[in-house]
Each structure stands twice: as structure tokens, then as C-alpha cells.
Write an enzyme that holds these catalytic residues in place. Sequence first.
Site, short mmCIF file in Angstrom:
data_model
loop_
_atom_site.label_atom_id
_atom_site.label_comp_id
_atom_site.label_asym_id
_atom_site.label_seq_id
_atom_site.Cartn_x
_atom_site.Cartn_y
_atom_site.Cartn_z
N GLN A 125 0.61 -1.01 -0.22
CA GLN A 125 -0.15 -0.04 0.02
C GLN A 125 0.70 0.89 0.04
OE1 GLN A 125 -3.57 0.97 3.39
NE2 GLN A 125 -2.30 -1.29 4.11
N GLY A 126 0.66 2.25 -0.83
CA GLY A 126 1.56 3.51 -1.17
C GLY A 126 0.79 4.80 -0.57
N SER A 128 1.24 6.87 2.89
CA SER A 128 2.31 7.43 3.75
C SER A 128 3.64 8.50 3.13
CB SER A 128 2.42 6.87 5.19
OG SER A 128 1.64 6.44 5.51
N GLU A 243 -10.06 -1.78 5.65
CA GLU A 243 -8.53 -1.92 6.33
C GLU A 243 -9.66 -1.78 8.55
OE1 GLU A 243 -5.20 0.73 5.83
OE2 GLU A 243 -4.46 -0.80 7.10
N ASN A 371 -4.83 5.20 16.53
CA ASN A 371 -6.35 4.88 17.88
C ASN A 371 -5.90 6.89 18.26
OD1 ASN A 371 -5.84 2.23 17.06
ND2 ASN A 371 -5.57 1.96 19.83
N GLU A 372 -5.25 8.10 18.54
CA GLU A 372 -5.77 9.28 17.96
C GLU A 372 -6.87 9.16 17.08
OE1 GLU A 372 -2.52 8.07 18.60
OE2 GLU A 372 -2.15 8.21 20.89
C1 LIG Z 1 2.93 -1.40 10.93
C2 LIG Z 1 2.56 -0.55 10.35
C3 LIG Z 1 2.30 -1.12 9.09
C4 LIG Z 1 1.69 0.16 7.95
N1 LIG Z 1 1.66 0.11 6.94
C5 LIG Z 1 2.10 1.51 5.89
C6 LIG Z 1 1.42 0.96 4.30
O1 LIG Z 1 1.29 0.27 3.93
N2 LIG Z 1 1.36 1.58 3.53
C7 LIG Z 1 1.39 3.39 4.10
O2 LIG Z 1 0.93 3.93 3.26
N3 LIG Z 1 1.18 3.39 5.25
C8 LIG Z 1 1.90 2.22 6.35
N4 LIG Z 1 2.36 2.09 7.94
C9 LIG Z 1 1.92 4.43 8.05
C10 LIG Z 1 0.76 4.36 9.41
O3 LIG Z 1 -0.45 4.77 8.59
C11 LIG Z 1 1.05 5.49 9.36
O4 LIG Z 1 2.31 5.50 10.40
C12 LIG Z 1 0.07 6.75 10.41
O5 LIG Z 1 -1.30 6.71 10.10
C13 LIG Z 1 0.72 7.64 11.78
O6 LIG Z 1 1.12 8.44 10.71
P1 LIG Z 1 2.69 9.54 11.09
O7 LIG Z 1 3.93 7.86 11.13
O8 LIG Z 1 3.14 9.88 9.99
O9 LIG Z 1 2.61 9.62 12.29
P2 LIG Z 1 2.15 11.42 12.55
O10 LIG Z 1 1.00 11.91 11.53
O11 LIG Z 1 3.30 12.35 12.17
O12 LIG Z 1 1.26 11.25 14.28
C14 LIG Z 1 2.30 11.29 15.16
C15 LIG Z 1 0.86 11.17 16.21
O13 LIG Z 1 0.89 12.52 16.79
C16 LIG Z 1 -0.64 11.71 16.84
N5 LIG Z 1 -1.60 13.24 15.67
C17 LIG Z 1 -1.83 13.53 14.44
N6 LIG Z 1 -2.39 14.03 14.28
C18 LIG Z 1 -3.23 13.91 15.42
C19 LIG Z 1 -4.72 14.78 15.31
N7 LIG Z 1 -5.51 14.80 14.14
N8 LIG Z 1 -5.34 14.52 16.33
C20 LIG Z 1 -4.65 13.72 17.75
N9 LIG Z 1 -3.68 13.18 17.48
C21 LIG Z 1 -2.63 13.16 16.10
C22 LIG Z 1 -0.73 10.49 16.14
O14 LIG Z 1 -1.97 9.56 17.16
C23 LIG Z 1 0.58 10.14 16.59
O15 LIG Z 1 0.58 9.60 17.67
C24 LIG Z 1 2.17 1.06 8.35
C25 LIG Z 1 2.16 1.92 10.27
C26 LIG Z 1 2.24 0.63 11.00
C27 LIG Z 1 3.18 1.35 12.17
#
Ligand SMILES: Cc1cc2nc3c(=O)[nH]c(=O)nc-3n(C[C@H](O)[C@H](O)[C@H](O)COP(=O)(O)OP(=O)(O)OC[C@H]3O[C@@H](n4cnc5c(N)ncnc54)[C@H](O)[C@@H]3O)c2cc1C
Length: 391
Positions: A125-126, A128, A243, A371-372
Site C-alpha cells: 500500500q502506498g 503515507s 482495513e 488510535n488517536e
Molecule cells: C506496522 C505499520 C504498518 C504500516 N503500513 C503502511 C503501509 O503499508 N502503507 C502506508 O502508506 N503506510 C503504512 N503505515 C504508516 C501509518 O499509516 C502511519 O504511521 C500512520 O498513519 C501515522 O502517521 P505518521 O507515522 O506520519 O505519524 P503522525 O501522523 O505524524 O502522528 C504522530 C502522532 O501524532 C498523533 N496525531 C497526529 N495528528 C493528530 C490529530 N489530529 N489528533 C490527535 N493526534 C494526532 C498521532 O496519533 C501519532 O500519535 C504503517 C505503519 C505501521 C506502524
Amino acid sequence: MRLEYTRRQEEFRVEVREWLAANLPREPLQSFDTQAGFEAHRAWERKLSERGFSAVTWPVALGGRGCDLIEWLIFEEEYWAAGAPLRVNENGVLLLAPTLMEYGTSEQKAHFLPRMARAEDIWAQGWSESGAGSDMAAIRCKAIRADGHYVISGQKTWSMRAVWADWLFGLFRSQPNSQRHHGLTFLLLPLKSPGISIRPIRQLNGLTGFAEIFFDEVRVPVENTVGEEGAGWSIAMATAGFERGLMLRSPGRFQQTARALVELYRRHRESADSDPAIRDAVLRSWIAAEAYALATYRTVCRLAKGGQIGAEANTNKIYWSELDLLMHETAMAILGGRAELMPHAPDAAGVGHWLDGFLFALAGPIDAGTNEIQRNLIAERMLGLPRSLSG
Ligand SMILES: Cc1cc2nc3c(=O)[nH]c(=O)nc-3n(C[C@H](O)[C@H](O)[C@H](O)COP(=O)(O)OP(=O)(O)OC[C@H]3O[C@@H](n4cnc5c(N)ncnc54)[C@H](O)[C@@H]3O)c2cc1C
């Protein structure tokens, strides 16, 4: 109300159980975050597909088994109880496939779905990007249309399985000056395309389950668009709903972990009983796994009567990810200092794969939308709370 299975359902359960007993790999497969393990899991998917078991709910004509959702639950209960391998093509079978069934062209369905069922194509999946995780509408990776193609430039990250997968589905900015969720297009592309570089990312367990993907003017035919150009956001939201919703984490998986936890507790009863909090956590885990199973049966019955998945998509995701973490943290507490031994360490007898499971469970509250973010959605959409204190 009569809570019991029909004769046909019982027969299906026996068929699945017997097939698994006869066909399960003799030794546990290596992790699919290694190249050899990835191919071993692909071979296992192929084996499953010979019986329509790689995608049990799909129509037979597409390579599935034509099961209804109750039969799917039965299949999953047997699958996890038998200790069968993790599923390497979940992204394809559980997320892209329902998306294609709803939004794909007939050519896309006829081409991609049977290949997916036979694990000829394994999907990553692409979504992020750095700066576009929780805030997915901030996607910048661009796909500009020219001569019957999109030309993709930019970067994606955190893409599970992308190190060895064959294809990628994802969201790209096709209208350069568009803002937020406008101007995004849902595309399918081979990961071996010229111009793609994949940089593996090592996870806590040392394996490269993730990758960053770099696109340098990668050409993708326009036929590989799912839905209309610029309408990718709503299609991606449907994929995200699949998902978080029903199928990604079936209750059978957590019921099996709960049973293994009870076993572990029994084996270490002398030491574990000295801490009542551990006994309490084991009980809560088992009860929560059973409650999740019953809640899923309730949802499935509602869907069978024509209902919609609705808000469970968000509440489920929080529930299973927190339950998985609770179970693995409890196992770590039972095992004490030995929990950190790798399964092949000299003193590791009996520690099993709890450490690996624990590291994976830590990711549950982050992946598939943190979860947030799920809590924000519940607050706004289910409870009708304002987006901010001033609003
Ligand atoms: C095991 C695993 C598999 C994954 N697989 C894929 C994949 O196959 N393809 C893909 O594209 N991505 C994938 N991801 C990425 C995943 O979707 C992102 O890590 C996730 O959406 C969080 O984005 P971020 O890491 O940029 O964190 P951020 O968005 O920067 O968030 C950092 C923290 O801030 C909190 N936060 C951010 N915004 C808010 C808000 N508005 N209100 C409250 N809290 C907030 C978040 O909850 C988190 O705790 C995967 C991640 C994991 C851990």
C-alpha cells in the site's frame, strides 16, 4: 434466538480443519519480512488458492470459495486455531480487492483479482509520505498525465511488504495545484517499473518489513487508474474502511492468542500467581477476545440482513489493537526477564514467539490510522462533539 451453526456450516468447518491438518507446512515458515520467508508465504497462498481458501469470500469465478461471512468466520477460527501462517497478501485480498470490486473496471477485475487469489501478484500500500501520515490529505507525491500515462515523481514511506512485493496501490496528486483531498488519483503500478527505487527500513525486530519508495518519472498507463481521475480520496477512504472494519483482524486470531496466553499462564502459574494483576489481565484478555468474537458475529448477522458496517470501523480498530497489546504485555509480564530472549537463545525453551508478537502489537495502535485519529472520528462522527473547544 438460536445461536447455533447449520449442518452445512459444521461440514464446512470439518472440511477446513481436515484440509489444514493435511496441508499445513511441517515447520513454521520464516518471517515474510525476509526474502526466503516472503516466497515461502507466497507458495502457501498458492496452496490455499487450490481450494479457494486464499480468498474464501470471493466468487468462485474469481478464484475464491463463494463463502458468506459466517463461513468466513468459521474459516478464520479454524485457520488461526491450527497455527497456520500469517497472510502475506492481506493488502491485496482484504483491502484492494473489495475496492476493485466496487470501483474497478471489468478489465481490472478480470485481470487483477484471479492473479491476486493465486498470489501471482502480492500487493503493497502506498499512502503515507513524510508529512502525510495521519494527515493523509497532505499527500504531495505527484502523478502528472501525459500521452496516455501518468508520470509519477516523489516519495512514499512506511510501505509494508514493499521490499519484495510485486505491485503497489496508492494515492497520488494528479492536479498539481490542488489542495487537500481534491485532485488525488488512485493508481495501481508494478513495483519493478523503471524509475522506482526501494529503500528497506529495518523494524524493531531487525527485519525489513517496511520500505521507502522513491519515484523518478515513473510511467503508469492511464488504464491503471481506479475510479475517475481526481476522485481518489473517496476511493481511498473506502479502502481504509475495509482495513479498519470487519476483515483485517478476524476474532479467530485473537481468540487463539488468548488461548495461548491462558496456556502460558498455566505453565508459569507458580510465579504468575504471586501477582494478582497478571491473573486479572489473563482473564480480561480471554473475556475481551470472546466479546470481540460475539460482537463480530452480531455485525456479520446485521450485514447479512443488508445493514452497513458503520461506526464499528473505528471502534473495532481501537478494540483489537488494544486487546492485542494487552495480551502481549501480559505474556511479557508472565515470562519476566526471559521474555526478551530470542526463540533460538540457549535458555529460551518455552518463550515461544511472544517477543515478536509483542513488537508487532506495538504497531497496532499506529497502523491503519492511529488510535488517536480513530478517537477523533468517534468524537466527531458518532458523538457529534465539536472539532475544537472553540468550534
Ligand atoms: C506496522 C505499520 C504498518 C504500516 N503500513 C503502511 C503501509 O503499508 N502503507 C502506508 O502508506 N503506510 C503504512 N503505515 C504508516 C501509518 O499509516 C502511519 O504511521 C500512520 O498513519 C501515522 O502517521 P505518521 O507515522 O506520519 O505519524 P503522525 O501522523 O505524524 O502522528 C504522530 C502522532 O501524532 C498523533 N496525531 C497526529 N495528528 C493528530 C490529530 N489530529 N489528533 C490527535 N493526534 C494526532 C498521532 O496519533 C501519532 O500519535 C504503517 C505503519 C505501521 C506502524
